[in-house]
Write a protein that holds these residues in place. Sequence first.
Motif, PDB file in Angstrom:
ATOM      1  N   ASP A 102     -23.396  37.461 -32.120  1.00  0.00           N
ATOM      2  CA  ASP A 102     -23.691  38.161 -30.941  1.00  0.00           C
ATOM      3  C   ASP A 102     -23.931  39.602 -31.350  1.00  0.00           C
ATOM      4  N   GLY A 103     -24.297  40.560 -30.419  1.00  0.00           N
ATOM      5  CA  GLY A 103     -24.105  41.770 -30.602  1.00  0.00           C
ATOM      6  C   GLY A 103     -24.562  42.598 -29.265  1.00  0.00           C
ATOM      7  N   ASP A 104     -24.188  43.956 -29.218  1.00  0.00           N
ATOM      8  CA  ASP A 104     -24.424  44.925 -28.225  1.00  0.00           C
ATOM      9  C   ASP A 104     -24.587  46.186 -28.739  1.00  0.00           C
ATOM     10  N   THR A 105     -24.818  47.078 -27.737  1.00  0.00           N
ATOM     11  CA  THR A 105     -25.192  48.738 -28.317  1.00  0.00           C
ATOM     12  C   THR A 105     -23.817  49.249 -28.619  1.00  0.00           C
ATOM     13  N   TRP A 165     -23.508  44.283 -34.424  1.00  0.00           N
ATOM     14  CA  TRP A 165     -23.144  42.745 -34.602  1.00  0.00           C
ATOM     15  C   TRP A 165     -21.882  42.438 -34.532  1.00  0.00           C
ATOM     16  N   PHE A 166     -21.426  41.205 -34.048  1.00  0.00           N
ATOM     17  CA  PHE A 166     -20.126  40.632 -34.159  1.00  0.00           C
ATOM     18  C   PHE A 166     -20.117  39.229 -34.108  1.00  0.00           C
ATOM     19  N   VAL A 167     -18.991  38.517 -34.331  1.00  0.00           N
ATOM     20  CA  VAL A 167     -18.915  37.113 -34.504  1.00  0.00           C
ATOM     21  C   VAL A 167     -17.925  36.623 -33.513  1.00  0.00           C
ATOM     22  N   VAL A 168     -18.469  35.506 -32.807  1.00  0.00           N
ATOM     23  CA  VAL A 168     -17.515  34.877 -31.782  1.00  0.00           C
ATOM     24  C   VAL A 168     -17.129  33.693 -32.541  1.00  0.00           C
ATOM     25  N   LEU A 169     -15.754  33.394 -32.475  1.00  0.00           N
ATOM     26  CA  LEU A 169     -15.232  31.946 -33.055  1.00  0.00           C
ATOM     27  C   LEU A 169     -14.759  31.393 -31.744  1.00  0.00           C
ATOM     28  N   TYR A 182     -15.180  41.697 -34.272  1.00  0.00           N
ATOM     29  CA  TYR A 182     -15.834  43.200 -34.383  1.00  0.00           C
ATOM     30  C   TYR A 182     -15.734  43.657 -35.824  1.00  0.00           C
ATOM     31  N   HIS A 183     -16.312  44.466 -36.273  1.00  0.00           N
ATOM     32  CA  HIS A 183     -16.295  45.145 -37.590  1.00  0.00           C
ATOM     33  C   HIS A 183     -14.691  45.598 -37.613  1.00  0.00           C
ATOM     34  N   GLU A 184     -14.122  46.265 -36.616  1.00  0.00           N
ATOM     35  CA  GLU A 184     -12.832  46.726 -36.663  1.00  0.00           C
ATOM     36  C   GLU A 184     -11.612  45.497 -36.892  1.00  0.00           C
TER      37      GLU A 184
END
Length: 182
Positions: free
Chosen positions: A98-101, A105-109, A126-128
């Motif tokens: 998924d992603g947003d501004t 990009w991030f991943v949902v588990l 998220y990246h963090e």
Amino acid sequence: MSELTTSEWWELLPEGVRDEIDGYVLQDRRFRAVRIVWEVCRGRGLGLHGAELVVHDRYLHHGDRVARTPLSPLDLESLAARASGCPGPVAAIEAIWDGDTVHDWFVVLLAVSTEPAAEHRLATIYHETAVRHLGEAAGAKSLHPAAAAAQAAGRALAERLSVPFHFASPDTPDDEAPRRRP
């Protein structure tokens, strides 16, 4: 953005609107704050990107006072506890992009159940979150850190629950990648 600086745009806003925006910033509700700046200033020539910059400056202004949204835990015990709260038996663990501004990009588990048929969000990576989970190994992987963390955590959880793990596009962010089908 026009020739005005972000601080000049900020000063053009009425005091009540500035207080409202700062309230949303302090609650870490970036999208709501950006929307207000954009709605109030778009007739004066401020675009969406400019509104994002104005709100970004408010985040910098408030610094540690912003009540940041907590990062999802990725340890096996926490994920297993969340999966055990699903209303039906878990049939699979799935990772989707998924992603947003704000976060890119991030991943949902997800835990996927069949009775009832549903998806249950276990973690947003998220990246963090990925860097915190992977530590120094985050930069050493060829995968996006969120994908590497999702694969590690998702596979471990799937193994623990004795269910399959599915991640259709770990190498490339793709929010339209094929989903797992029962």
